[in-house]
Structures are given as C-alpha cells and as structure tokens.
Design an enzyme around this catalytic site. Structure first.
Site, PDB file in Angstrom:
ATOM      1  N   GLU A  18       0.849  -1.203   0.000  1.00  0.00           N
ATOM      2  CA  GLU A  18       0.000   0.000   0.000  1.00  0.00           C
ATOM      3  C   GLU A  18       0.885   1.254   0.000  1.00  0.00           C
ATOM      4  OE1 GLU A  18      -3.391   0.872   2.973  1.00  0.00           O
ATOM      5  OE2 GLU A  18      -1.856   2.328   3.515  1.00  0.00           O
ATOM      6  N   ARG A 108     -15.854   2.841   3.384  1.00  0.00           N
ATOM      7  CA  ARG A 108     -16.713   3.932   3.808  1.00  0.00           C
ATOM      8  C   ARG A 108     -15.887   5.185   4.088  1.00  0.00           C
ATOM      9  NH1 ARG A 108     -19.138   4.437   9.718  1.00  0.00           N
ATOM     10  NH2 ARG A 108     -16.922   4.840   9.987  1.00  0.00           N
ATOM     11  N   ASP A 167     -19.207  -6.693  13.568  1.00  0.00           N
ATOM     12  CA  ASP A 167     -19.067  -6.315  12.159  1.00  0.00           C
ATOM     13  C   ASP A 167     -19.444  -7.428  11.190  1.00  0.00           C
ATOM     14  OD1 ASP A 167     -17.940  -3.800  12.749  1.00  0.00           O
ATOM     15  OD2 ASP A 167     -16.004  -4.747  13.071  1.00  0.00           O
ATOM     16  N   GLN A 185      -7.569  -4.695   8.476  1.00  0.00           N
ATOM     17  CA  GLN A 185      -6.922  -3.676   9.279  1.00  0.00           C
ATOM     18  C   GLN A 185      -5.605  -4.261   9.799  1.00  0.00           C
ATOM     19  OE1 GLN A 185      -6.308  -0.753  10.049  1.00  0.00           O
ATOM     20  NE2 GLN A 185      -8.100  -0.089  11.218  1.00  0.00           N
TER      21      GLN A 185
END
Ligand code: FAD
Length: 323
Positions: A18, A108, A167, A185
């Site tokens: 990333e 989101r 979740d 995460q």
C-alpha cells in the site's frame, strides 16, 4: 487481483504493497524512485490510498494511473464514499477504467469530526452502498475489495464496541453485494487474525465461498510510531511481542527496526502455518518506506520464494536473449 491469484500455483505465496500520495512534488519524485525499486521485489499488486471525502482525489488518481500505466503494476484504487458526492465517485471510477485499472478497494472512510454534510452524504452511507453502486454501474469490470477487522471496527473514541462479531453481519452484506477480496486492518496478534479467518470461513451466509482474505501488516519502523499506529487502529499488542522491545532499546531506531523485521517475518510464518497454508498472500502497509519491507521479504522463507522465482525468470530471459 482475483484473476491474477487464480493464475498462481495453489501453494505459491504473494504479497502486495500500500502507498499513499505524497503532498509535495519532491515527495512524489522520491516515491517514484522507490516504487521502481520495490516493483523489483515482485508484488502481485499495489494499492493507493484515498483521503476520506475525496481530499486527495487528484493526487490518488495520478499516482494510481502512473502505477498502472507507467510502472506496469496491477493497481488497486482505494475509494471511500462517506461525505462524498456521486460525481466524485463517478469521476474516480471513470478515470480508473480509462487507465485500465481493474481493482477498487471499496471503503466507507471515517466521517468528518464536524459531522457529515447531508447533501453529499445522500447516496452512500456504508461501504456496502459503494460495493453495490460499483456492481450496478460496472458489472464485473472491477475486482472489488473491502476492509475487514480481525479485532472489530471501532466507532468513536471509546473501545466499548470493539468486537469482531459486531461487524460480521455487515461483512456478509459487503461480500454478498459483490466483494471479491478482503484486506484486513493492521494487527500484531496473529492468533486473533487466525481466529478471524476461521470465523469468516464458518459463516454460512457468505455467498462468495472463494472470498480472498489478505492480512494487512505494518512493519515496525520505530517504537513511537509502532505504538501510535497500533493505538489509532485499535490493534492490540500481545505481551510476548512488547517484551521484545525493552526500554533500553526503544530509542534505538535501528535495533527496533531489526527486531521488527523478525517479528513480522515470524507473523507471516505463523499465519501461513496456523491456517494450514490457506493464507499465503500478505498486504504490507508500507507508509511509502522500503527498507523494512525488503528485509522482511528477503528474510521470510515463504515470501522469499517470490524473489527466487523472479530471479529465475530474469535468468531464463537472459539465456533466451543470449541464445
Ligand atoms: P463499513 O464496512 O461501512 O463499516 C463501518 C462501520 O459501520 C462499522 O463499525 C460497521 O460495523 C458499521 N456498519 C456497516 N454497515 C452497517 C449497517 N448496515 N448498519 C449499521 N452499522 C453498519 N480510510 C480512508 O479514508 N482512506 C483509505 O484509503 C483507507 N484505506 C483502508 C484500507 C484498509 C485495508 C482498511 C482496513 C481501512 C482503510 N481505511 C481507509 C479506513 C476505513 O475507511 C475506516 O476504517 C472506516 O471507519 C470504515 O470503513 P469500512 O469500509 O470498513 O466501513
């Protein structure tokens, strides 16, 4: 991404990186040099982060397009939808498609502290709304990823709602809306991640039984940042890991990095072993830094296989060229 994974041998490991778009021109130039070197390590794909609310839209898109088109890297565009107008989302997806980018991580994003603007908010409330929108507008063109939280997603400052099971119904929604893969995460407790994989796999409602689960790992580049990043992400640090960083070395960045490389390499090995080889792909939050990642990949028995394979391919190519 899902197509590329299918072309690998079932036991072949892979990794991905990333990056975030730097603020300055100078930062961007440095990143391009680093990206070129890091692409030689052989990542299966790279991802480029997006500032919630579209704050980095231009920079993110420019970087993602360069990765895809100029560096030839399979690129995944992060896209957040909270407090973002449909026009911004349409523009990003349109530009990505035109540039040949086939992957989107549908998120989101964190709502702004002063509240969400109802005018911009209308269309997308949760990540699932973005997954649905991408599927409605683009069918199967994009391979869609979503975020997963092995220790639970935390809303607000207190940790009282941190529970992975809370979740799970929403993860089911995201996957059933069309997500192909999940990136987690960051975490430092490998046991919690392994438990998460087992829980997701045993969730009967998940339609996509081929859902690809990729753990997100952040190298330890300094003691302070390791502590801060874990706190921000609500990632617990097992005592056995904390003990590896006694007080007298906490200010010695080189030593911390050296131990950090071992810690991450051991996590990779443990996760691979404890999931009976199912988890063989690892996503690194690079923070745009190179050294620790290269060392982890070189040091780890599983991940270094990617490097060896790449070297062999280069050698073969050289022999063919000579003959
Ligand atoms: P969602 O899946 O929508 O979940 C958000 C919260 O709402 C969760 O607590 C969930 O339990 C709850 N929820 C979901 N659906 C419902 C429902 N129907 N009813 C009630 N509650 C519901 N942020 C950025 O700004 N830019 C990035 O580039 C970025 N990249 C990321 C990459 C990864 C791999 C990860 C793990 C996170 C990333 N984030 C990024 C952070 C992310 O945007 C935040 O964690 C955000 O708060 C949640 O995003 P989500 O996509 O998980 O949201």
């Amino acid at each position: 991404i899902s197509e590329k994974i299918k072309t690998l041998d079932p036991n072949d490991p892979f990794f991905s990186f990333e990056f975030f778009p730097p603020k300055t021109e100078n930062g961007l130039r440095n990143l391009y040099a680093r990206l070129t070197r890091m692409s030689l390590l052989g990542p299966l794909f790279v991802t480029v982060t997006w500032g919630a609310g579209g704050t980095t839209a231009h920079k993110t898109l420019d970087l993602a397009v360069t990765c895809q088109q100029e560096l030839g890297l399979t690129t995944c565009l992060h896209l957040t939808c909270t407090n973002t107008s449909k026009e911004v989302i349409d523009d990003a997806l349109g530009r990505a498609k035109t540039a040949g980018i086939r992957n989107v991580l549908a998120l989101r994003g964190d709502p702004p502290r002063d509240g969400v603007d109802p005018e911009r908010h209308g269309h997308f409330k949760y990540a699932v709304d973005l997954v649905r929108y991408i599927r409605e507008q683009y069918g199967d063109y994009f391979c869609v990823g979503v975020a997963g939280y092995p220790e639970g997603h935390v809303e607000g400052a207190d940790n009282s709602d941190q529970d992975m099971k809370k979740d799970l119904p929403y993860l089911v929604e995201k996957v059933n809306a069309g997500a192909d893969f999940l990136v987690t995460q960051m975490f430092y407790d490998a046991d919690k991640f392994v438990h998460y994989v087992k829980t997701v796999r045993s969730t009967a409602e998940i339609k996509n039984k081929d859902l690809i689960i990729i753990p997100g790992l952040m190298p330890i580049n300094g003691y302070g940042i390791f502590q801060r990043a874990s706190k921000l992400s609500h990632a617990s640090i097992p005592d056995s890991l904390l003990e590896k960083f006694p007080e007298d070395i906490q200010n010695d960045d080189d030593k911390v990095k050296e131990i950090g490389v071992d810690v991450l390499s051991e996590m990779v090995t443990k996760i691979h072993k404890d999931t009976n080889g199912e988890i063989r792909g690892f996503h690194f939050y690079t923070l745009n830094l190179e050294k620790s990642i290269a060392q982890i990949i070189n040091k780890n028995e599983l991940l270094s296989q990617v490097l060896k394979k790449k070297e062999e391919e280069v050698e073969e190519l050289g022999e063919e060229t000579v003959s």
